[in-house]
Scaffold this motif. Structure first.
Motif, PDB file in Angstrom:
ATOM      1  N   PRO A  68      51.681 -30.971  81.863  1.00 38.82           N
ATOM      2  CA  PRO A  68      52.636 -29.854  81.894  1.00 38.82           C
ATOM      3  C   PRO A  68      52.779 -29.246  83.283  1.00 38.82           C
ATOM      4  O   PRO A  68      51.782 -28.994  83.969  1.00 38.82           O
ATOM      5  CB  PRO A  68      52.018 -28.850  80.925  1.00 38.82           C
ATOM      6  CG  PRO A  68      51.102 -29.643  80.058  1.00 38.82           C
ATOM      7  CD  PRO A  68      50.572 -30.720  80.938  1.00 38.82           C
ATOM      8  N   VAL A  69      54.019 -29.013  83.659  1.00 33.92           N
ATOM      9  CA  VAL A  69      54.262 -28.321  84.920  1.00 33.92           C
ATOM     10  C   VAL A  69      54.124 -26.819  84.744  1.00 33.92           C
ATOM     11  O   VAL A  69      53.867 -26.086  85.702  1.00 33.92           O
ATOM     12  CB  VAL A  69      55.665 -28.656  85.478  1.00 33.92           C
ATOM     13  CG1 VAL A  69      55.756 -30.122  85.863  1.00 33.92           C
ATOM     14  CG2 VAL A  69      56.759 -28.297  84.478  1.00 33.92           C
ATOM     15  N   MET A  70      54.299 -26.365  83.497  1.00 35.10           N
ATOM     16  CA  MET A  70      54.145 -24.943  83.178  1.00 35.10           C
ATOM     17  C   MET A  70      53.568 -24.848  81.773  1.00 35.10           C
ATOM     18  O   MET A  70      53.914 -25.635  80.894  1.00 35.10           O
ATOM     19  CB  MET A  70      55.490 -24.206  83.262  1.00 35.10           C
ATOM     20  CG  MET A  70      56.173 -24.302  84.614  1.00 35.10           C
ATOM     21  SD  MET A  70      57.831 -23.554  84.631  1.00 35.10           S
ATOM     22  CE  MET A  70      57.411 -21.815  84.630  1.00 35.10           C
ATOM     23  N   SER A  71      52.706 -23.879  81.552  1.00 31.52           N
ATOM     24  CA  SER A  71      52.131 -23.666  80.224  1.00 31.52           C
ATOM     25  C   SER A  71      51.884 -22.177  80.014  1.00 31.52           C
ATOM     26  O   SER A  71      51.792 -21.399  80.972  1.00 31.52           O
ATOM     27  CB  SER A  71      50.825 -24.451  80.052  1.00 31.52           C
ATOM     28  OG  SER A  71      49.848 -23.997  80.970  1.00 31.52           O
ATOM     29  N   SER A  72      51.771 -21.800  78.757  1.00 34.12           N
ATOM     30  CA  SER A  72      51.517 -20.403  78.408  1.00 34.12           C
ATOM     31  C   SER A  72      50.924 -20.361  77.005  1.00 34.12           C
ATOM     32  O   SER A  72      51.105 -21.296  76.218  1.00 34.12           O
ATOM     33  CB  SER A  72      52.816 -19.582  78.448  1.00 34.12           C
ATOM     34  OG  SER A  72      52.610 -18.271  77.940  1.00 34.12           O
ATOM     35  N   ASN A  73      50.225 -19.278  76.696  1.00 31.71           N
ATOM     36  CA  ASN A  73      49.731 -19.101  75.335  1.00 31.71           C
ATOM     37  C   ASN A  73      50.759 -18.410  74.445  1.00 31.71           C
ATOM     38  O   ASN A  73      50.492 -18.134  73.280  1.00 31.71           O
ATOM     39  CB  ASN A  73      48.429 -18.280  75.336  1.00 31.71           C
ATOM     40  CG  ASN A  73      48.655 -16.839  75.796  1.00 31.71           C
ATOM     41  OD1 ASN A  73      49.607 -16.562  76.533  1.00 31.71           O
ATOM     42  ND2 ASN A  73      47.799 -15.937  75.372  1.00 31.71           N
ATOM     43  N   ASP A  74      51.938 -18.144  74.966  1.00 32.26           N
ATOM     44  CA  ASP A  74      53.004 -17.455  74.233  1.00 32.26           C
ATOM     45  C   ASP A  74      54.187 -18.394  74.068  1.00 32.26           C
ATOM     46  O   ASP A  74      54.831 -18.782  75.046  1.00 32.26           O
ATOM     47  CB  ASP A  74      53.423 -16.197  75.003  1.00 32.26           C
ATOM     48  CG  ASP A  74      54.352 -15.300  74.191  1.00 32.26           C
ATOM     49  OD1 ASP A  74      55.182 -15.834  73.439  1.00 32.26           O
ATOM     50  OD2 ASP A  74      54.227 -14.066  74.309  1.00 32.26           O
TER      51      ASP A  74
END
Length: 309
Positions: free
Chosen positions: A218-224
């Motif tokens: 992933p180039v970007m990740s979040s818990n939301d």
């Protein structure tokens, strides 16, 4: 001899930060609470609450009375609920937990409708990032998206919920073609990091039931999940989201499905029930209303309306 009324009164006191707060809960004046507390302490012959500071603090004897107050209160409530269930009456306190986004959109209106229809019951809705991690026995219903946790839980499916691989037209127009899951390894991927799940290993089932897995970076990740959706709408990459969360975006063209012939493992909407709440009249009534609200799934119905295609 302490009465059940005495224990109920003391239970309110122990659940309050001050005598004034207790008075508000009991709908009496603070002097009335002080007078009744003194009478209770005279009855048992010991001091139950230390009132020297700004906050109420239990004495050792007060802690003993408080523990028995909880037991007696729960026993009385359970007996009242059992008798109400015998005659099919909906009463008591309904406790529901649900995920933030789904709970706000689809569970909260049902809780409101339940409270309006059943005036003899009260209700609490707890929104959580991970409702399945909550102690199920503390709730009547825990709404969860995806595979349930413990095998000893009573689980009932409320609605189907496919998971969809999708991206914005802006990203897909400028990206290289995607014809198989293996191609995703060369694309910008967005991931929701939840619990301890391996969210970078994406699994697919093909049109001939063949299985495929791909490890994405992933180039970007979040818990939301809501953040991931916004990033995908902004053209940042490809994501996996539940149908309920992106159905409107797909219908309006803000997002496009990727690899539509390849299916991801579903994440059905389920209800987990605590064993001691599973047959209560309030739980049965709420589940009936929730199933009615989700059948057919409202996110599908909205996209089928004129102007939703």
């Amino acid at each position: 001899m302490l009465t059940s009324d005495d224990l109920a009164f003391f239970s309110v006191l122990t659940g309050s930060k001050s005598l004034a707060e207790s008075a508000r809960k009991l709908n009496v004046t603070p002097p009335a609470v002080t007078q009744r507390l003194r009478a209770l302490e005279e009855k048992v012959g010991v001091r139950l609450i230390d009132r020297s500071g700004r906050r109420l603090r239990l004495t050792e004897e007060g802690s003993l009375v408080a523990s028995h107050s909880v037991i007696v209160s729960e026993t009385i409530d359970s007996l009242a609920e059992a008798l109400a269930d015998r005659r099919g009456a909906v009463r008591g306190h309904l406790r529901v937990a649900a995920p933030h986004g789904f709970g706000r959109l689809y569970v909260a209106p049902v809780v409101e409708a339940f409270a309006r229809e059943h005036g003899g019951a009260t209700a609490t809705l707890q929104l959580s990032d991970h409702p399945a991690a909550l102690l199920v026995e503390s709730y009547d219903v825990v709404v969860h998206i995806g595979a349930p946790g413990h095998l000893d839980q009573v689980v009932t499916t409320l609605a189907p919920n496919p998971r969809i691989l999708c991206a914005s037209p802006r990203y897909l127009d400028s990206a290289s073609p995607i014809s198989t899951p293996a191609d995703l390894a060369q694309h910008r991927c967005l991931a929701v990091r939840e619990n301890d799940e391996d969210v970078t290993l994406w699994r697919f089932k093909g049109p001939r039931q063949e299985m495929a897995t791909v490890r994405v970076n992933p180039v970007m990740s979040s818990n939301d999940g809501a953040v991931i959706r916004e990033w995908a709408l902004a053209g940042q990459g490809i994501m996996i989201r539940s149908e309920w969360n992106v159905a409107e975006d797909l219908a309006d063209g803000r997002l496009q499905q990727v690899l539509p012939n390849w299916k991801l493992p579903p994440a059905d909407i389920v209800a987990m029930l605590g064993s001691r709440h599973g047959r209560s009249a309030r739980t049965t009534a709420f589940l009936t209303m929730l199933r009615q609200a989700l059948k057919p799934p409202p996110w599908q119905a909205a996209c089928a309306e004129p102007g939703g295609q």
